[in-house]
Design a protein around this motif. Structure first.
Motif, short mmCIF file in Angstrom:
data_model
loop_
_atom_site.label_atom_id
_atom_site.label_comp_id
_atom_site.label_asym_id
_atom_site.label_seq_id
_atom_site.Cartn_x
_atom_site.Cartn_y
_atom_site.Cartn_z
N LEU A 209 0.70 -1.05 -0.07
CA LEU A 209 -0.09 -0.06 0.07
C LEU A 209 0.74 1.33 0.10
O LEU A 209 1.60 1.56 0.93
CB LEU A 209 -0.96 -0.12 1.28
CG LEU A 209 -1.82 1.04 1.47
CD1 LEU A 209 -2.89 1.15 -0.03
CD2 LEU A 209 -2.68 1.02 2.72
N VAL A 210 0.89 1.90 -1.21
CA VAL A 210 2.04 2.92 -1.20
C VAL A 210 1.03 4.32 -0.96
O VAL A 210 0.11 4.61 -1.52
CB VAL A 210 2.50 2.93 -2.52
CG1 VAL A 210 3.49 4.22 -2.86
CG2 VAL A 210 3.11 1.72 -2.91
N LEU A 211 1.59 5.10 0.12
CA LEU A 211 1.06 6.45 0.46
C LEU A 211 1.78 7.62 0.52
O LEU A 211 3.15 7.27 0.21
CB LEU A 211 0.51 6.22 1.94
CG LEU A 211 -0.44 5.28 2.01
CD1 LEU A 211 -1.01 4.99 3.58
CD2 LEU A 211 -1.81 5.43 1.23
N VAL A 259 -0.95 5.58 12.99
CA VAL A 259 -2.30 5.20 12.62
C VAL A 259 -2.55 4.46 11.42
O VAL A 259 -3.46 3.59 11.38
CB VAL A 259 -3.29 6.51 12.57
CG1 VAL A 259 -4.54 6.29 12.30
CG2 VAL A 259 -2.91 7.29 13.87
N ALA A 260 -1.90 4.56 10.43
CA ALA A 260 -2.05 3.92 9.05
C ALA A 260 -1.47 2.57 9.34
O ALA A 260 -2.00 1.40 8.97
CB ALA A 260 -1.38 4.33 8.04
N GLU A 261 -0.39 2.43 10.11
CA GLU A 261 0.20 1.22 10.27
C GLU A 261 -0.69 0.12 11.41
O GLU A 261 -0.86 -0.94 11.10
CB GLU A 261 1.44 0.99 11.11
CG GLU A 261 2.56 1.42 9.92
CD GLU A 261 4.10 1.61 10.52
OE1 GLU A 261 4.91 1.79 10.07
OE2 GLU A 261 4.01 1.97 11.72
N VAL A 274 4.09 1.23 2.34
CA VAL A 274 5.33 1.95 1.73
C VAL A 274 4.94 3.27 1.67
O VAL A 274 4.02 3.87 0.98
CB VAL A 274 5.65 1.41 0.04
CG1 VAL A 274 6.65 2.26 -0.37
CG2 VAL A 274 5.86 -0.02 0.07
N GLU A 275 5.82 4.10 2.26
CA GLU A 275 5.72 5.63 2.41
C GLU A 275 6.61 6.71 1.44
O GLU A 275 7.96 6.06 1.24
CB GLU A 275 5.89 6.14 3.81
CG GLU A 275 5.84 7.50 4.03
CD GLU A 275 5.90 8.09 5.49
OE1 GLU A 275 5.96 9.44 5.75
OE2 GLU A 275 6.44 7.18 6.27
N ARG A 276 5.87 7.06 0.39
CA ARG A 276 6.74 7.99 -0.08
C ARG A 276 7.13 9.14 0.22
O ARG A 276 6.86 9.89 0.99
CB ARG A 276 5.88 8.38 -1.57
CG ARG A 276 5.51 7.45 -2.58
CD ARG A 276 4.92 8.04 -3.80
NE ARG A 276 3.64 8.94 -3.29
CZ ARG A 276 2.49 8.80 -3.34
NH1 ARG A 276 2.10 7.63 -3.67
NH2 ARG A 276 1.57 9.65 -3.03
#
Length: 319
Positions: A209-211, A259-261, A274-276
């Motif tokens: 999940l790319v954010l 929070v996302a995790e 995956v964080e851009r």
């Protein structure tokens, strides 16, 4: 609310906050009038739960029509849960958040009775915060984006009218709202929608999940706790709340990445986040926002009852 079976008008009643708010007021014994562009379930009139629904476009219909509609509801309390944020230009937000409230204030002033107008504002009206202490209501607002500016100007119009005793009005500055029914378009709503799709497709092994950047720290509050706070305002003596700003939040800040995790962990899906890196350095944002909710505790006897895991679990269940 001052008499038996009070009537509450919820503007934006079909939205995320509006739906939860209608349910909370119905449970409290209030008569509810839901106002939105579309009728729930495509029907009008009184439903089996004792709720009346009105199809009314708050942005398209004129001030005379707005005043007539509000007078027809006979509402003792009017909650403005309408407005816009996601996927809107600055001009569209100004219309949905500021011009709408200007028309609403003008209409409420002319009503033959004096309902309480509860304007749902935003933490983004304040602008940057600090990790050292929560933002209090005395803080001079300094919004950094179009949404915050449009909500702040709307709040000022309610407070200016309340300050001259032309209406009973209160502004709630609310933290980032999460919980069951959070729509796509928001960060966590988008994540929940992606997780739902991953679960539906079945084979999630190795899924990513790319954010975008997730370093910002935010105050998150459950929509059901927000509804409880609004009920508390509606029940409070008018003299205690009219003309005030009251913060509604958790009183804590947590990183968007955490929070996302946690949302992914609670889904129990083998999805990797995956964080851009940030590439748009011109974007206006703030590193940390956290509200001080001492006034809400003292004035309303309110504080949030649901922790982050309860909110995220309910969000996943609803998705």
């Amino acid at each position: 609310m001052t008499h038996e079976q009070p009537c509450v008008g919820v503007l934006g009643g079909s939205g995320f906050v509006g739906r939860n708010l209608r349910a909370a007021f119905r449970s409290s014994g209030a008569r509810v009038v839901s106002v939105s562009r579309t009728l729930p379930g495509g029907t009008g009139g009184d439903d089996p739960e004792g709720e009346r629904s009105i199809a009314f476009d708050l942005l398209a219909d004129g001030p005379a029509e707005l005043g007539a509609m509000l007078a027809d509801t006979g509402a003792d309390v009017i909650v403005n849960a309408a407005g816009g944020y996601w996927k809107m230009t600055g001009g569209q937000m100004w219309g949905a958040n500021t011009e709408l409230v200007s028309a609403l204030v003008a209409a409420v002033r002319k009503l033959p009775h004096r309902p309480l107008l509860i304007q749902l504002g935003s933490v983004h009206e304040y602008g940057p915060g600090s990790r050292d202490a929560g933002i209090t209501e005395e803080r001079t607002p300094a919004p950094v984006n179009a949404y915050g500016r449009s909500k702040l100007e709307a709040a000022r119009r309610v407070l200016d009218a309340a300050g001259t005793s032309e209406l009973n009005g209160v502004v709630l500055r609310i933290a980032n709202i999460i919980g069951p029914g959070l729509p796509a378009g928001s960060l966590l709503g988008d994540i929940a929608a992606h997780l739902k799709r991953f679960a539906r497709d079945g084979d999630t092994a190795g899924s990513e999940l790319v954010l975008g950047p997730l370093s910002a720290e935010r105050d998150f509050v459950d929509v059901r706790d927000v509804a409880d706070a609004i009920l508390a305002v509606a029940r409070a003596p008018r003299a205690d709340v009219s003309g005030r700003v009251i913060n509604i939040g958790s009183g804590a800040a947590v990183s968007a990445r955490r929070v996302a995790e946690r949302l992914i962990q609670l889904s129990e899906l083998p999805v990797r986040l995956v964080e851009r890196a940030r590439t748009d350095t011109s974007r206006s944002d703030v590193d940390c926002q956290m509200l001080d909710i001492s006034l809400a505790r003292r004035l309303l006897g309110w504080e949030p009852r649901r922790d982050l895991d309860a909110s995220l679990t309910a969000l996943l269940a609803a998705a």
